[in-house]
Design an enzyme around this catalytic site. Structure first.
Site, mmCIF file in Angstrom:
data_model
loop_
_atom_site.group_PDB
_atom_site.id
_atom_site.type_symbol
_atom_site.label_atom_id
_atom_site.label_comp_id
_atom_site.label_asym_id
_atom_site.label_seq_id
_atom_site.Cartn_x
_atom_site.Cartn_y
_atom_site.Cartn_z
ATOM 1 N N ARG A 284 31.123 28.311 -29.219
ATOM 2 C CA ARG A 284 30.952 28.915 -30.544
ATOM 3 C C ARG A 284 29.688 29.735 -30.564
ATOM 4 N NH1 ARG A 284 31.533 25.238 -35.754
ATOM 5 N NH2 ARG A 284 29.512 24.491 -35.080
ATOM 6 N N ASP B 3 26.751 18.252 -26.373
ATOM 7 C CA ASP B 3 25.377 17.869 -26.036
ATOM 8 C C ASP B 3 25.244 16.351 -25.883
ATOM 9 O OD1 ASP B 3 24.392 20.422 -25.889
ATOM 10 O OD2 ASP B 3 23.635 20.456 -27.948
ATOM 11 N N ASP C 98 26.469 17.248 -32.202
ATOM 12 C CA ASP C 98 27.090 18.144 -31.214
ATOM 13 C C ASP C 98 27.719 17.307 -30.098
ATOM 14 O OD1 ASP C 98 27.375 19.820 -28.805
ATOM 15 O OD2 ASP C 98 26.495 21.362 -30.087
ATOM 16 N N THR D 185 27.707 33.541 -35.602
ATOM 17 C CA THR D 185 28.955 33.872 -36.313
ATOM 18 C C THR D 185 29.913 32.681 -36.378
ATOM 19 O OG1 THR D 185 30.107 34.522 -34.289
ATOM 20 C CG2 THR D 185 28.802 36.232 -35.412
HETATM 21 C C1 PRP Z 1 32.220 22.517 -30.073
HETATM 22 C C2 PRP Z 1 33.424 21.611 -29.986
HETATM 23 C C3 PRP Z 1 34.569 22.559 -30.243
HETATM 24 C C4 PRP Z 1 33.957 23.521 -31.239
HETATM 25 C C5 PRP Z 1 34.461 23.171 -32.596
HETATM 26 O O1 PRP Z 1 32.049 23.224 -28.912
HETATM 27 O O2 PRP Z 1 33.522 20.928 -28.782
HETATM 28 O O3 PRP Z 1 35.008 23.250 -29.084
HETATM 29 O O4 PRP Z 1 32.531 23.360 -31.178
HETATM 30 O O5 PRP Z 1 34.024 24.080 -33.529
HETATM 31 P P1 PRP Z 1 35.015 25.094 -34.247
HETATM 32 O O6 PRP Z 1 36.183 24.295 -34.725
HETATM 33 O O7 PRP Z 1 34.181 25.627 -35.392
HETATM 34 O O8 PRP Z 1 35.388 26.177 -33.296
HETATM 35 P P2 PRP Z 1 30.741 24.114 -28.610
HETATM 36 O O9 PRP Z 1 30.969 25.533 -29.020
HETATM 37 O O10 PRP Z 1 29.546 23.445 -29.212
HETATM 38 O O11 PRP Z 1 30.685 24.152 -27.053
HETATM 39 P P3 PRP Z 1 30.394 22.968 -26.018
HETATM 40 O O12 PRP Z 1 31.627 22.090 -26.018
HETATM 41 O O13 PRP Z 1 30.233 23.723 -24.747
HETATM 42 O O14 PRP Z 1 29.168 22.233 -26.432
HETATM 43 N N1 URA Z 2 30.976 21.142 -32.733
HETATM 44 C C1 URA Z 2 30.405 19.923 -32.581
HETATM 45 O O1 URA Z 2 30.171 19.465 -31.450
HETATM 46 N N2 URA Z 2 30.063 19.236 -33.684
HETATM 47 C C2 URA Z 2 30.299 19.702 -34.935
HETATM 48 O O2 URA Z 2 29.990 19.000 -35.922
HETATM 49 C C3 URA Z 2 30.899 20.963 -35.074
HETATM 50 C C4 URA Z 2 31.241 21.657 -33.944
#
Ligand code: PRP
Ligand code: URA
Length: 212
Positions: free
Chosen positions: A107, A206, A203, A111
């Site tokens: 994400r 993380d 997160d 944005t």
């Molecule tokens: C997180 C999560 C989803 C996304 C959800 O990933 O694992 O993929 O956010 O958010 P959304 O429904 O608003 O799209 P992130 O972008 O943090 O990446 P990561 O898994 O690499 O930490």
């Molecule tokens: N992605 C995450 O990992 N946590 C949230 O709460 C939203 C998006």
């Protein structure tokens, strides 16, 4: 399991118990990873409940028994990188013969729009039912884009499995993909101004990989 059209909230006591410890901010990466994996395993049990069976004959040490095996439909799991990776071990412990594809999305922090950086799917995906894995459905953008990417390869059927979903994400996802069943362990309250699920668990990526 509570149902609402295509949305299935898995309220099994074991899942809800583990989810409580997953949410706790004091839970460290080692336990967090273990809990994500265990919840994914239990969710997989429910999400595969509708797999068709066929009857076979099995010779036991005593007699021939009429028994059942899964009828032909093969599975593929597709985690959304990174956090979806945390669910793979758990679902593979339920369905060890499944193939695993990967979709890389992150994400954009400003944005909140998903950005695609990787995609590799099983070559025989047309013969398979796909279960997409991602612990979090927040705005729904990542899940929607992942399913759109997978649909281009024409799998037999797609399901989406997450752990926590926001109402905003469910609304967007079911509008974009009304043909895809959505499984989660909790529908939380809302998204905050940074696009995080409230109360959520922070997160997920993380916390799984210790990159806080
Ligand atoms: C997180 C999560 C989803 C996304 C959800 O990933 O694992 O993929 O956010 O958010 P959304 O429904 O608003 O799209 P992130 O972008 O943090 O990446 P990561 O898994 O690499 O930490
Ligand atoms: N992605 C995450 O990992 N946590 C949230 O709460 C939203 C998006």
């Amino acid at each position: 399991m509570e149902n609402c059209e295509n949305v299935f909230v898995m309220d099994h006591p074991l899942i809800q118990h583990k989810l409580t410890y997953l949410r706790d901010k004091e839970t460290g990466s080692k336990d967090f990873r273990q809990l994500v994996s265990e919840i994914a395993m239990l969710e997989c049990y429910e999400a595969t409940r509708d797999l068709p069976l066929k009857e076979v004959e099995t010779q036991t040490p005593v007699a021939v028994a009429k028994t059942k095996v899964i009828a032909g439909r093969k599975l593929a799991f597709v985690p959304i990188l990174r956090a979806g990776l945390g669910m793979v071990d758990g679902v593979l412990s339920m369905v060890p013969a499944a193939k695993v594809g990967h979709i890389g999305l992150y994400r954009d922090p400003k944005t909140l729009a998903p950005v695609e950086y990787y995609s590799k799917l099983p070559s025989d995906i047309e013969e398979r039912e796909v279960i997409v894995l991602d612990p979090m459905l927040a705005t729904g953008g990542s899940g929607i884009d992942a399913v759109t990417i997978i649909k281009r390869s024409h799998p037999k059927c797609i399901k989406f499995m997450c752990i926590i979903a926001a109402p905003e994400g469910i609304k967007a996802f079911t509008a974009a993909h009304p043909d895809v069943k959505l499984y989660c362990a909790s529908v939380d309250d809302h998204l905050n101004e940074h696009g995080y699920i409230v109360p959520g668990l922070g997160d997920a990526g993380d916390r799984i990989f210790g990159t806080l």
